[in-house]
Design an enzyme around this catalytic site. Structure first.
Site, PDB file in Angstrom:
ATOM      1  N   ARG A   1       0.839  -1.203   0.000  1.00 33.10           N
ATOM      2  CA  ARG A   1       0.000   0.000   0.000  1.00 33.10           C
ATOM      3  C   ARG A   1       0.874   1.254   0.000  1.00 33.10           C
ATOM      4  NH1 ARG A   1      -4.216   1.167   4.864  1.00 33.10           N
ATOM      5  NH2 ARG A   1      -2.306   0.785   6.056  1.00 33.10           N
TER       6      ARG A   1
ATOM      7  N   GLU B   1     -11.222  -2.328  18.255  1.00 30.64           N
ATOM      8  CA  GLU B   1     -11.057  -1.210  17.310  1.00 30.64           C
ATOM      9  C   GLU B   1     -12.451  -0.723  16.930  1.00 30.64           C
ATOM     10  OE1 GLU B   1      -9.224  -0.645  12.833  1.00 30.64           O
ATOM     11  OE2 GLU B   1      -7.927  -1.526  14.383  1.00 30.64           O
TER      12      GLU B   1
END
Length: 343
Positions: free
Chosen positions: A159, A337
């Site tokens: 990425r 999260e």
């Protein structure tokens, strides 16, 4: 750019999102709206496809005892959809939705870079030159790849290389989520918009992810803590909160204590979306936790779900679209999260 204050009158959103659960047929109807994309967080996964004129993404995120949800993105504009190679996409002239799957392999970085660059090429060619929000669901996220590197770190290399290659065209890194899934491989989907509409935010309590030291991997994670989109005249602004965890600076805090990790996560989000932080970025307005919607909560260990649910029930308003998933988080020492959208 102005962010709508919670007390402002409700206006029709140019881009909107809501959750649909099994049997909720009435809510699944989108009368007067056009579907830009659907993402089913379910018991199994398949490559994205076009269904009823829009992308359909199916990701294995719900275990046997979990309820699946479908995240529906709608627009007030007519939508055109298509396919280019493995990419499935839709656009409405202002917003762009794209999805792709990478099947399981020994090492991901080169394929991740190629897939990201293909997506950037497509969105750029169609005129959507500003990234808004990205989701990356990585199977076996904290396990080792064929080279012995953690899969998430392997993913981050590909990425980051794509963002580096496109740094002269893609202006800034958007809000993002990198989380585990229940199926090998990587499922990706993202939103983009026209130039000049997005502003990326950092959190005063946290080190920007793209500045993490090398102890977290050879390439830092490529995302901002949040992105604000100004939708233009007559619509509400939206603030997209990245996947947020119990990290202060760049350190995980409160190891093995899920309730305290949940409290820090919520405090991090509260600081991120506050009027003070928006002013720090040259924006007006601001939000509180009660303004968060389309909230997805990722919990590593199933036995922690009741405690996390209780903490979230006290933080968010009763009508919030809220979904919980029992999946791994991007660090082995992170237990929870949370992400969401403020409008």
């Amino acid at each position: 750019m102005t962010v709508t204050h919670p007390g402002a009158p409700t206006l029709t959103a140019a881009l909107d999102c809501f959750f649909v659960r099994p049997g909720d047929d009435a809510r699944a109807r989108t009368t007067g709206r056009h579907v830009l994309g659907r993402v089913t967080y379910g018991h199994g996964g398949r490559p994205p496809m076009l269904h009823d004129g829009a992308p359909l993404v199916r990701i294995a995120m719900a275990g046997d005892a979990s309820e699946r949800i479908t995240e529906v993105w709608t627009s007030d504009r007519p939508v055109r959809s298509g396919r280019e190679g493995d990419l499935v996409y839709a656009e409405d002239g202002e917003h762009f939705f794209c999805a792709v799957r990478i099947d399981e392999r020994g090492v991901y970085r080169d394929t991740v870079r190629s897939v990201y660059e293909n997506a950037f090429t497509l969105m750029w060619r169609l005129g959507y030159t500003e990234l808004l929000r990205m989701w990356n669901m990585v199977g076996a996220i904290t396990e080792a790849n064929a080279d012995g590197m953690e899969n998430y770190r392997d993913f981050c290399v590909g990425r980051a290389e794509a963002f580096e290659a496109w740094s002269d065209r893609v202006d800034g890194m958007p809000a993002a989520t990198g989380i585990g899934s229940l199926r090998p491989g990587i499922d990706l989907y993202f939103l983009a918009c026209r130039t000049g509409r997005a502003r990326h935010l950092e959190n005063p309590r946290q080190t920007p992810a793209h500045q993490y030291p090398t102890q977290y991997g050879p390439k830092s994670p490529s995302f901002a803590r949040a992105t604000v989109m100004d939708p233009g005249s007559g619509s509400r602004s939206a603030l997209y909160v990245s996947g947020t965890a119990s990290i202060i600076g760049d350190d995980t805090v409160h190891h093995d204590d899920v309730e305290r990790q949940c409290d820090v996560t919520l405090a991090n989000i509260e600081a991120l979306i506050s009027p003070e932080n928006l002013r720090r970025h040259g924006l007006t307005g601001g939000f509180g936790l009660a303004d968060l919607d389309c909230v997805k909560v990722y919990v590593r260990d199933a036995e922690h779900l009741p405690a996390v649910r209780a903490r979230c029930a006290g933080a968010f308003r009763s009508g919030t679209d809220l979904a919980f998933f029992n999946v791994d988080v991007c660090r082995p020492d992170l237990l929870v999260e949370i992400e969401g959208i403020c409008r």
